[in-house]
Design a protein around this motif. Structure first.
Motif, short mmCIF file in Angstrom:
data_model
loop_
_atom_site.label_atom_id
_atom_site.label_comp_id
_atom_site.label_asym_id
_atom_site.label_seq_id
_atom_site.Cartn_x
_atom_site.Cartn_y
_atom_site.Cartn_z
N ILE A 24 0.86 -1.17 0.00
CA ILE A 24 0.00 0.00 0.00
C ILE A 24 0.90 1.22 0.00
N GLY A 25 0.50 2.22 -0.77
CA GLY A 25 1.35 3.39 -0.87
C GLY A 25 0.58 4.64 -1.20
N VAL A 26 1.29 5.76 -1.15
CA VAL A 26 0.69 7.04 -1.48
C VAL A 26 1.68 7.83 -2.33
N GLN A 27 1.18 8.57 -3.30
CA GLN A 27 1.99 9.42 -4.15
C GLN A 27 1.36 10.80 -4.24
N TYR A 28 2.20 11.75 -4.64
CA TYR A 28 1.67 13.08 -4.95
C TYR A 28 2.27 13.51 -6.27
N ALA A 29 1.42 13.87 -7.22
CA ALA A 29 1.87 14.20 -8.57
C ALA A 29 2.12 15.70 -8.70
N ILE A 30 3.32 16.03 -9.13
CA ILE A 30 3.67 17.42 -9.43
C ILE A 30 3.85 17.50 -10.94
N ASP A 31 2.88 18.09 -11.63
CA ASP A 31 2.90 18.13 -13.09
C ASP A 31 4.01 19.04 -13.60
N VAL A 32 4.70 18.55 -14.62
CA VAL A 32 5.72 19.34 -15.31
C VAL A 32 5.35 19.32 -16.80
N GLY A 33 4.60 20.34 -17.22
CA GLY A 33 4.10 20.35 -18.59
C GLY A 33 2.89 19.44 -18.73
N ASP A 34 2.52 19.12 -19.98
CA ASP A 34 1.33 18.32 -20.26
C ASP A 34 1.57 16.83 -20.08
N ARG A 35 2.83 16.38 -20.21
CA ARG A 35 3.09 14.95 -20.27
C ARG A 35 3.86 14.42 -19.06
N PHE A 36 4.71 15.23 -18.46
CA PHE A 36 5.60 14.74 -17.42
C PHE A 36 5.10 15.13 -16.03
N ALA A 37 5.51 14.32 -15.05
CA ALA A 37 5.18 14.60 -13.65
C ALA A 37 6.27 14.01 -12.75
N ILE A 38 6.48 14.67 -11.63
CA ILE A 38 7.39 14.16 -10.58
C ILE A 38 6.52 13.63 -9.46
N LEU A 39 6.81 12.39 -9.03
CA LEU A 39 5.94 11.70 -8.08
C LEU A 39 6.70 11.29 -6.83
#
Length: 759
Positions: free
Chosen positions: A720-735
């Protein structure tokens, strides 16, 4: 409402119509349109008829007035019912009524009660059709208009409205074609439907002797004698444009006579269609110029008028129909469920001679046997709808499948065989266009805006090239989706689900909301000036026709559910092929290279759609991420690198898998399936079952190093886990990611960061 006084006054108007003067015979008269809204709220046909008669009577010459009063006698209302149309026609031609032309047309239109076709929610389109029909009537030549007025005036008081409508439609292809469309529409009142169904093959404007003379003149005496043609004494059927009569022929070299059907195009239909086509073009231009005046909502009027126009033009092309007949025969040659009449060589440019298909209208099959009728309804949907969409290559379809053109032609071996007749209208959809159509239908069903935008070019013949033009097209698509969503929510709130009409009685059938939305989208595109692909328009029109015929066979049939079930069965048949395509990760999720034309992503999203019908799925349905994490627990601290794939089957849910390598421990971690819940904002909750496989050293002499199972230890765990998405542009994200692996007595926590790419 009583129409006795209206009968008298319209007859008075008829008596004085000077159809030979250019002013009255004029086509393209300057009618005062659009009609004011107050007209529809307070129009009284009797009052209007009296007022018109009061204005006309003083202008009649004494002889005409005396003739009128003498013919009608002391009780004009009753006498009018006995006055034959030809007698009324004899009275025409003594007064110029051009100053009252619009009033006469107005009275004729309301006297026919044709506007009663639009009931309930459809009343909103009455102003549009009222003005469009006035334009069409105004475009008729003097003889055709005189017949319409005379026939209407000759009907006795109390004539059922369906008969009045048919009287107006007589010898008028445009009206008859619209009547055929409405003949099986469950939203049309039952008495009107019953009358309009006579237009399918029970039109009566020709005599058998006249038709035989036409055939003999077209074929020539030599051909008639060579084939020893013998004609039946009565016409088999007559529709909008053509009529057919049965005959037998003896071909050279044959020992037995052959039963055939001979079809001709009616002379008046050719002339009428030419006038009607010009009138429709006029009406379409007028509606377009005054689009802001009419509140047409989601009704695809422009698309419908345009399709009827093209249909009428095609129906008088005899050689085209013969070519369609040949092509359809080849297409269905290997299908034992379908019979298409064979075309014979003695056909000419004016006469079509073809095989006689034994049977009768499909809606008359299995009377009193509802179970058999249900089976036949499903067979009809399979042939005319499902098979067009689900096929390996290009497909063709019947463009006018009303009950008069669809025969039950069953045998003991094939009890549900269907005969498809009259191929004057035929369409075809190539594979790529069907793929786009399928995606559009899914987009309307699942409310996927981007899916609609990406595939809308499949409905058009010319795709906008500039950024500005594409933006305008997206706006049209978005507005249509808003209306489709509102319609869907309205149906759900009313408790009617996917039906577009209340089930007040057994004759009211289910109408798929998706079909209504697709028709609205096509109409919106046409109204906005885009060139909609003609075969797309024809196919949607045919869907409405088939829906009515199938519902007539089985009033309880939920067409949407049935087709979904059949498509789902097709998807299950494709399962082995879909698993083979999984070798081509990640492309397998988006491949539509299946007969159903549904990708794995489509299947997943359709499955999740039941959780929330109104939530839009994201554009980037595939996400691939690579990251590193520090682990703690389960032995020594270590560093892990991993790759993760997720398929976004829904805005809220995803499914995928994880593969990780824990460094310094020779441990491989696999978690599949892995589920993700996309919570509020950028937060994601992830969980799944996995397997941890670690290489170990052999402690005891004699242990076999060749046995791979003896060299590894495997432990299952729950993650079980949790992530938070930080969008970088339309296609990329840092999680940023925090995971917890739970296994018996040996839990492990990992904190790391991933870089994700969506596509």
């Amino acid at each position: 409402m009583s129409h006795s006084r209206a009968h008298l006054c319209i007859a008075t108007a008829v008596v004085g119509i000077q159809l030979t003067t250019p002013a009255l015979a004029a086509q393209n008269t300057d009618l005062e349109l659009p009609t004011p809204a107050a007209h529809f709220a307070g129009f009284d046909i009797e009052q209007a008829a009296r007022a018109l008669g009061a204005r006309i009577l003083p202008t009649l010459d004494p002889a005409t007035a005396a003739l009128l009063l003498g013919r009608l006698g002391p009780n004009p209302a009753e006498a009018l019912g006995t006055l034959p149309p030809d007698a009324v026609l004899q009275l025409l031609g003594s007064v110029d009524l051009s100053p009252w032309r619009q009033d006469v047309l107005e009275l004729l239109l309301h006297q026919s009660q044709i506007l009663d076709v639009f009931a309930g929610d459809m009343r909103q389109v009455v102003p549009v059709f009222h003005d469009a029909l006035l334009i069409i009537l105004d475009g008729m030549d003097e003889d055709r208009l005189a017949e319409r007025i005379a026939d209407q005036a000759g009907l006795p008081a109390g004539t059922p409205r369906g008969e009045r409508m048919l009287s107006l439609m007589a010898k008028t292809p445009i009206f008859q074609k619209l009547g055929q469309i409405l003949a099986r529409n469950p939203t049309t009142d039952p008495d009107i439907r019953a009358s309009f169904q006579q237009l399918e093959n029970q039109v009566n404007t020709m005599q058998a002797a006249d038709m035989v003379a036409m055939v003999q003149a077209a074929l020539g005496d030599g051909v008639v004698q060579q084939y020893q043609m013998e004609f039946e004494s009565e016409i088999l059927g007559e529709a909008t444009v053509g009529a057919v009569i049965g005959a037998t022929v003896l071909r050279p070299g044959d020992a037995e006579r052959l039963r055939v059907v001979v079809k001709v195009i009616k002379d008046y239909a050719v002339v009428g269609i030419q006038q009607d086509v010009a009138s429709i073009e006029r009406a379409v231009v007028f509606l377009e110029d005054h689009r802001a005046t009419y509140d047409i909502g989601s009704i695809a009027l422009i698309a419908m008028f345009s399709q009827v126009l093209e249909s009428l033009e095609q129906e008088i092309q005899v050689l085209d129909e013969q070519a369609n007949l040949r092509r359809a025969g080849e297409y269905f040659a290997s299908d034992p469920r379908v019979i298409v009449p064979a075309l014979y060589d003695l056909s000419t440019t004016e006469v079509t001679v073809m095989e006689r298909v034994e049977g009768f209208r499909v809606t008359d099959a299995y009377p009193g046997d509802p179970v058999a009728r249900k089976r036949l309804a499903r067979r009809l949907l399979d042939i005319t709808v499902l098979d067009v969409l689900v096929a390996d290559g290009d497909t063709l379809f019947h463009g006018d499948p009303h009950a008069g053109n669809v025969f039950w032609s069953g045998t003991e071996e094939r009890p549900n065989r269907i005969g498809l007749l009259d191929w004057g209208l035929m369409g075809g959809l190539e594979l790529e266009r069907r793929r786009k159509l399928t995606q559009i239908m899914i987009g309307l069903d699942l409310k996927h805006r981007d899916r609609l935008r990406d595939n809308i070019d499949g409905l058009l013949t010319n795709v906008p090239q500039t950024d500005e033009a594409r933006a305008e097209l997206r706006d049209v698509v978005d507005e249509a989706l808003v209306r489709a969503t509102a319609l869907d929510q309205e149906r759900q709130a009313s408790g009617r689900g996917e039906v577009a009409a209340d089930r007040e009685d057994d004759e009211q059938a289910l109408v798929p909301v998706g079909l209504t939305a697709l028709n609205d989208l096509l109409g919106s595109l046409a109204l906005a000036g885009y060139a909609v692909h003609s075969d797309m328009l024809l196919y949607v029109k045919s869907l409405f026709t088939i829906q009515g015929v199938a519902s007539d066979l089985d009033p309880d049939l939920d067409i949407t559910k049935y087709l979904r079930a059949r498509i789902w069965n097709q998807v299950l048949k494709e399962t082995p092929r879909r698993f083979m395509n999984m070798l081509w990760i990640p492309n397998f999720t988006r491949s539509h290279n299946y007969p159903s034309m549904l990708s794995n992503a489509d299947v997943f999203r359709a499955g999740f759609h039941g959780f929330s019908r109104s939530v839009e799925a994201p554009r980037g349905v595939n996400q691939l991420s690579i990251g590193v994490a520090g682990t703690r627990g389960g032995g020594e601290d270590a560093l892990a690198i991993g790759i993760e794939y997720e398929l976004r089957a829904h805005r809220l849910f995803g499914v995928g898998g994880v593969v990780e390598q824990v460094l310094d421990e020779d441990t491989v971690v696999v978690a599949l399936p892995f589920f993700t819940w996309h919570a509020t904002g950028g937060f994601r909750v992830r969980f799944g079952f996995g397997l941890q496989r670690t290489e170990v050293e052999h402690a005891a002499p004699g242990d076999s190093a060749d046995d791979d199972d003896d060299n590894h230890e495997s432990d299952s765990f729950f993650r079980i886990g949790v992530q938070y998405a930080i969008d970088v542009g339309d296609r990329f994200a840092i999680l940023p990611t925090l995971d917890l692996d739970l296994k018996a007595g040996d839990n492990r926590a990992a904190f790391g960061v991933r870089v994700a790419y969506s596509f």
